[in-house]
Scaffold this motif. Structure first.
Motif, PDB file in Angstrom:
ATOM      1  N   GLN A 128      12.915  -6.783  69.823  1.00  0.00           N
ATOM      2  CA  GLN A 128      13.667  -7.294  70.966  1.00  0.00           C
ATOM      3  C   GLN A 128      12.985  -7.006  72.300  1.00  0.00           C
ATOM      4  O   GLN A 128      13.355  -7.569  73.323  1.00  0.00           O
ATOM      5  N   LEU A 129      12.018  -6.095  72.272  1.00  0.00           N
ATOM      6  CA  LEU A 129      11.399  -5.651  73.516  1.00  0.00           C
ATOM      7  C   LEU A 129      10.708  -6.791  74.254  1.00  0.00           C
ATOM      8  O   LEU A 129      10.863  -6.942  75.475  1.00  0.00           O
ATOM      9  N   ALA A 130       9.953  -7.610  73.535  1.00  0.00           N
ATOM     10  CA  ALA A 130       9.249  -8.721  74.172  1.00  0.00           C
ATOM     11  C   ALA A 130      10.235  -9.722  74.779  1.00  0.00           C
ATOM     12  O   ALA A 130      10.005 -10.239  75.879  1.00  0.00           O
ATOM     13  N   ASP A 131      11.339  -9.983  74.085  1.00  0.00           N
ATOM     14  CA  ASP A 131      12.337 -10.917  74.613  1.00  0.00           C
ATOM     15  C   ASP A 131      12.965 -10.379  75.895  1.00  0.00           C
ATOM     16  O   ASP A 131      13.206 -11.134  76.848  1.00  0.00           O
ATOM     17  N   GLN A 132      13.231  -9.085  75.922  1.00  0.00           N
ATOM     18  CA  GLN A 132      13.811  -8.489  77.131  1.00  0.00           C
ATOM     19  C   GLN A 132      12.824  -8.528  78.297  1.00  0.00           C
ATOM     20  O   GLN A 132      13.216  -8.807  79.432  1.00  0.00           O
ATOM     21  N   LEU A 133      11.560  -8.255  78.014  1.00  0.00           N
ATOM     22  CA  LEU A 133      10.540  -8.328  79.066  1.00  0.00           C
ATOM     23  C   LEU A 133      10.356  -9.765  79.543  1.00  0.00           C
ATOM     24  O   LEU A 133      10.144 -10.011  80.737  1.00  0.00           O
ATOM     25  N   SER A 134      10.433 -10.715  78.613  1.00  0.00           N
ATOM     26  CA  SER A 134      10.310 -12.128  78.970  1.00  0.00           C
ATOM     27  C   SER A 134      11.437 -12.548  79.905  1.00  0.00           C
ATOM     28  O   SER A 134      11.207 -13.219  80.930  1.00  0.00           O
ATOM     29  N   ALA A 135      12.668 -12.146  79.580  1.00  0.00           N
ATOM     30  CA  ALA A 135      13.813 -12.483  80.424  1.00  0.00           C
ATOM     31  C   ALA A 135      13.734 -11.769  81.768  1.00  0.00           C
ATOM     32  O   ALA A 135      14.133 -12.308  82.795  1.00  0.00           O
ATOM     33  N   HIS A 136      13.218 -10.564  81.757  1.00  0.00           N
ATOM     34  CA  HIS A 136      13.121  -9.764  82.986  1.00  0.00           C
ATOM     35  C   HIS A 136      12.134 -10.358  83.974  1.00  0.00           C
ATOM     36  O   HIS A 136      12.413 -10.421  85.185  1.00  0.00           O
ATOM     37  N   ALA A 137      10.980 -10.798  83.476  1.00  0.00           N
ATOM     38  CA  ALA A 137       9.907 -11.254  84.374  1.00  0.00           C
ATOM     39  C   ALA A 137       9.775 -12.766  84.443  1.00  0.00           C
ATOM     40  O   ALA A 137       9.072 -13.286  85.325  1.00  0.00           O
ATOM     41  N   GLY A 138      10.411 -13.496  83.542  1.00  0.00           N
ATOM     42  CA  GLY A 138      10.315 -14.957  83.570  1.00  0.00           C
ATOM     43  C   GLY A 138       9.039 -15.493  82.959  1.00  0.00           C
ATOM     44  O   GLY A 138       8.618 -16.609  83.289  1.00  0.00           O
ATOM     45  N   VAL A 139       8.410 -14.732  82.057  1.00  0.00           N
ATOM     46  CA  VAL A 139       7.205 -15.214  81.376  1.00  0.00           C
ATOM     47  C   VAL A 139       7.593 -15.697  79.986  1.00  0.00           C
ATOM     48  O   VAL A 139       8.695 -15.449  79.503  1.00  0.00           O
ATOM     49  N   GLN A 140       6.650 -16.388  79.342  1.00  0.00           N
ATOM     50  CA  GLN A 140       6.898 -16.864  77.984  1.00  0.00           C
ATOM     51  C   GLN A 140       6.981 -15.672  77.031  1.00  0.00           C
ATOM     52  O   GLN A 140       6.284 -14.672  77.215  1.00  0.00           O
ATOM     53  N   PRO A 141       7.844 -15.752  76.011  1.00  0.00           N
ATOM     54  CA  PRO A 141       7.973 -14.640  75.057  1.00  0.00           C
ATOM     55  C   PRO A 141       6.644 -14.229  74.425  1.00  0.00           C
ATOM     56  O   PRO A 141       6.393 -13.039  74.211  1.00  0.00           O
ATOM     57  N   ALA A 142       5.786 -15.219  74.126  1.00  0.00           N
ATOM     58  CA  ALA A 142       4.492 -14.904  73.520  1.00  0.00           C
ATOM     59  C   ALA A 142       3.627 -14.082  74.474  1.00  0.00           C
ATOM     60  O   ALA A 142       2.925 -13.149  74.055  1.00  0.00           O
ATOM     61  N   ALA A 143       3.682 -14.423  75.764  1.00  0.00           N
ATOM     62  CA  ALA A 143       2.908 -13.679  76.762  1.00  0.00           C
ATOM     63  C   ALA A 143       3.451 -12.262  76.908  1.00  0.00           C
ATOM     64  O   ALA A 143       2.685 -11.293  76.999  1.00  0.00           O
ATOM     65  N   ALA A 144       4.769 -12.133  76.924  1.00  0.00           N
ATOM     66  CA  ALA A 144       5.371 -10.802  77.022  1.00  0.00           C
ATOM     67  C   ALA A 144       5.013  -9.956  75.813  1.00  0.00           C
ATOM     68  O   ALA A 144       4.744  -8.749  75.938  1.00  0.00           O
ATOM     69  N   GLU A 145       4.976 -10.582  74.630  1.00  0.00           N
ATOM     70  CA  GLU A 145       4.628  -9.842  73.416  1.00  0.00           C
ATOM     71  C   GLU A 145       3.189  -9.346  73.468  1.00  0.00           C
ATOM     72  O   GLU A 145       2.897  -8.192  73.128  1.00  0.00           O
TER      73      GLU A 145
END
Length: 268
Positions: free
Chosen positions: A110-127
């Motif tokens: 879930q960490l990448a999804d939370q970072l994606s929502a937090h910063a507005g980047v794509q989930p793959a980029a956050a991962e």
């Protein structure tokens, strides 16, 4: 050990942020926002894991991450080399996946999804970014783990709790909650310690209830026994009194009942 914290923070410099943004197709501002949350989260998780009795695991994973890291002079070049390894087996990012699962368990998904929502980047980029942070942090720690035992490493990491907790203050509450036991002021009921306290309190309450029930049962039995004894002795005393009052009945009353009637001191 402050060198470890400084090195990790210094690796994700504006220069590296620009390269990462270009590689991932995201804006530098958003990439910086992801890194601003991911770096303290990963560092905090490493500290928490070492303090939770898994210092040997942290020591081993950091040495393994160091062996997977590319050999280079510039931290920026090393970080980009790690990112370039991608999902390849035996690569730095694949090793970082093992580290993240060891640190966060199932919540690592879930960490990448939370970072994606937090910063507005794509989930793959956050991962990719959070894996990169894990790879850099573990490899940097591995450089110091080469010259320290697991116990020594845990002691040194404990000294970083305060500065890392200060960095965590700017992360979203939902992500910061993953590391609740790391904070200097932990409320009762948070983390493992709170769970143990609650379990111990529940156990004590259960023990108190059981003791109360047992005592009540004992009192009930004792009271009932005393009541039966009083009733029996009362009947015997009454029989003895009747026999004593009416001599004609006295021969019909057994002697043992006459003597028993005097034991209770029953007054009529």
């Amino acid at each position: 050990m402050k060198t470890f914290l400084t090195t990790v923070k210094g690796t994700f410099s504006p220069e590296l942020t620009g390269h990462l943004a270009a590689r991932l197709g995201e804006s530098e501002t958003r990439v910086r926002k992801v890194l601003g949350a991911a770096v303290p989260l990963v560092l905090g998780a490493i500290i928490r894991q070492a303090q939770a009795g898994a210092a040997l695991q942290v020591h081993a994973l950091s040495l393994q991450a160091l062996r997977k890291a590319p050999t280079c002079v510039s931290p920026v070049t090393c970080a980009l080399g790690m990112l370039g390894s991608g999902p390849a087996a035996g690569g730095a990012l694949r090793q970082a996946e093992v580290l993240l699962f060891a640190l966060f368990g199932a919540e690592a998904l879930q960490l990448a999804d939370q970072l994606s929502a937090h910063a507005g980047v794509q989930p793959a980029a956050a991962e990719d970014l959070v894996k990169l942070v894990g790879a850099v942090a573990a490899a940097t720690l591995g450089q110091q783990a080469q010259h320290a035992t697991a116990a020594e490493l845990a002691v040194c990491l404990a000294n970083l709790k305060v500065p890392v907790a200060e960095l965590l203050a700017s992360t979203p509450p939902a992500m910061r909650a993953l590391l609740a036991p790391l904070g200097p002021k932990q409320a009762v009921g948070e983390g493992l310690l709170g769970a143990l306290q609650q379990e111990r309190g529940a156990g004590l309450r259960k023990l108190h209830v059981q003791m109360g029930q047992s005592l009540l049962a004992f009192v009930s039995v004792a009271t009932g026994t005393a009541f039966l004894w009083d009733t029996l002795c009362g009947l015997v005393a009454a029989t003895y009194w009747a026999a004593d009052t009416l001599p004609v009945l006295k021969p019909a009353v057994p002697l043992v009942l006459q003597r028993l009637g005097t034991l209770n001191g029953f007054t009529w």
